[in-house]
Design a protein around this motif. Structure first.
Motif: not given
Length: 156
Positions: A81-91
């Motif tokens: 969940s944390a990785i997905a959140e950071w990936q969406s923020a980076a995109k």
């Protein structure tokens, strides 16, 4: 010399009148108590008790293992969940105002830090519950053993 023996044989004020038990009387009393214990079927009771002990240990280990699996599964979910959140923020960040990106990253970092603390608490609670359940199985078996021995040693 004879007077020294007489003096040693008589109790002094510091010795008092405390009677020292005779070891032979103590052994006789223990033997009488052991004779009153009913040992009929004691061998099968001991085997049955040992079997119950092993079952309790196996059950406690199983509860502990399942609890550990739950903690690991939940931890994996949290990390994904944390990785997905950071990936969406980076995109979402490229092409926007740098100050706005920094503000969003700061907000995301603070929220992630708070979530990490909450996650650690949740994992600790899961682990503590698992160990409590396993310990309860062992505690109950110890209590059962005490009860069985008490019954066995009761005078008939």
């Amino acid at each position: 010399m004879a007077t020294a023996k007489k003096a040693a044989a008589q109790p002094t004020a510091s010795q008092g009148n405390t009677k020292i038990p005779n070891p032979a009387d103590m052994l006789k009393g223990m033997a009488e108590r052991l004779q009153s214990v009913n040992l009929t079927g004691a061998g099968s009771k001991l085997l049955d008790s040992g079997r119950k002990d092993l079952q309790a240990v196996m059950q406690a280990n199983e509860k502990s293992y399942k609890g550990l699996q739950t903690v690991v599964q939940r931890q994996t979910e949290m990390i994904k969940s944390a990785i997905a959140e950071w990936q969406s923020a980076a995109k979402a960040a490229p092409g926007k105002d740098p100050k706005e990106n920094l503000a969003k990253l700061d907000e995301l970092g603070r929220a992630s830090f708070q979530r990490a603390i909450d996650d650690i608490k949740e994992l600790a609670d899961l682990a503590a519950k698992s160990q409590k359940d396993a310990f309860e199985v062992v505690r109950q078996r110890v209590q059962d053993n005490v009860d069985e021995v008490t019954k066995l040693l009761q005078r008939k």
